[in-house]
Design an enzyme around this catalytic site. Structure first.
Site, PDB file in Angstrom:
ATOM      1  N   SER A 242       0.821  -1.211   0.000  1.00  0.00           N
ATOM      2  CA  SER A 242       0.000   0.000   0.000  1.00  0.00           C
ATOM      3  C   SER A 242       0.857   1.264   0.000  1.00  0.00           C
ATOM      4  CB  SER A 242      -0.950  -0.020   1.198  1.00  0.00           C
ATOM      5  OG  SER A 242      -1.925  -1.035   1.039  1.00  0.00           O
ATOM      6  N   HIS A 243       0.179   2.402   0.055  1.00  0.00           N
ATOM      7  CA  HIS A 243       0.795   3.709  -0.132  1.00  0.00           C
ATOM      8  C   HIS A 243       1.958   3.985   0.819  1.00  0.00           C
ATOM      9  CE1 HIS A 243      -0.964   5.440   3.578  1.00  0.00           C
ATOM     10  NE2 HIS A 243      -1.952   4.596   3.328  1.00  0.00           N
ATOM     11  N   ASP A 244       2.941   4.683   0.294  1.00  0.00           N
ATOM     12  CA  ASP A 244       4.047   5.244   1.079  1.00  0.00           C
ATOM     13  C   ASP A 244       4.899   4.198   1.788  1.00  0.00           C
ATOM     14  OD1 ASP A 244       3.399   8.114   0.600  1.00  0.00           O
ATOM     15  OD2 ASP A 244       1.562   7.556   1.643  1.00  0.00           O
TER      16      ASP A 244
END
Length: 211
Positions: free
Chosen positions: A132-134
């Site tokens: 997922s993000h980041d």
């Protein structure tokens, strides 16, 4: 040009169809890309595909190391550092914007890497896993099937994340940390940081005590 899967074992055979897809895109009508397996010693064909010896590789090849062990993958990649590494990304994988993927990485079928993610060299992301993000994924990290790596997680070099493991999200100011060389057991639910070299198992994940 040849696209070479180093390791004709279980992982290598699982990658064969993804590699065929990649080889078709690398080659052209007048210059087809041959797909082969490689091993330390040449052997019999595997699934109709030639198995050449490591001594037959040259700088015109593109190689992906298909070994499940992070350490074994690192050792082979070091031995073959004179051969350019290939990335394999399955046609069913979804790669979002602002994603950087290092050389030699493998993203298998039905995986997703969402947005603003940095992935290191020779990462192995097995089927139905997501990042997922980041997130920041180091070199030679292994995801077994169905790993859920939620947002703002940083994973150190050589870590192994077992099948079905879930890593709770961190925050921008305090990312969840999985240390270099750590092992997260199958089905573990990781809610806290994991120290480098540690092995954690269970729900919630706890340090495995060896007796």
């Amino acid at each position: 040009m040849r696209l070479v899967i180093f390791g004709p074992g279980g992982m290598g055979r699982e990658l064969l169809e993804i590699a065929r897809y990649s080889a078709a895109r690398l080659g052209g009508p007048g210059d087809p890309c041959e797909l082969v397996f490689a091993a330390d010693v040449a052997g019999e064909d595997v699934l109709g595909t030639r198995v050449i010896g490591a001594d037959e590789l040259d700088a015109g090849d593109r190689v992906v190391v298909a070994l499940g062990s992070s350490q074994a993958r690192r050792e082979v990649a070091e031995r073959l550092r004179h051969i350019p590494a290939a990335r394999l990304i399955a046609p069913t994988a979804i790669i979002g914007p602002e994603v950087t993927i290092g050389e030699g990485a493998v993203i298998c079928d039905h995986c997703m890497v969402t947005v603003s993610v940095t992935i290191g060299r020779h990462f192995q992301c097995n089927i139905y896993s997501h990042v997922s993000h980041d997130c920041r994924i180091g070199d030679f990290v292994t995801f077994a099937p169905r790993v859920s790596c939620n947002g703002n997680v940083h994973i150190g070099d050589g870590a192994y994340i077992g099948s079905g493991a879930v890593i709770k999200q961190g925050t921008p100011d305090r990312p969840r940390i999985i240390g270099a060389g750590a092992i997260v057991g199958m089905g573990a639910i990781v809610t806290r940081d994991v120290a480098p070299g540690a092995t954690v198992v269970g729900n919630p994940a706890r340090l495995l005590q060896f007796r």
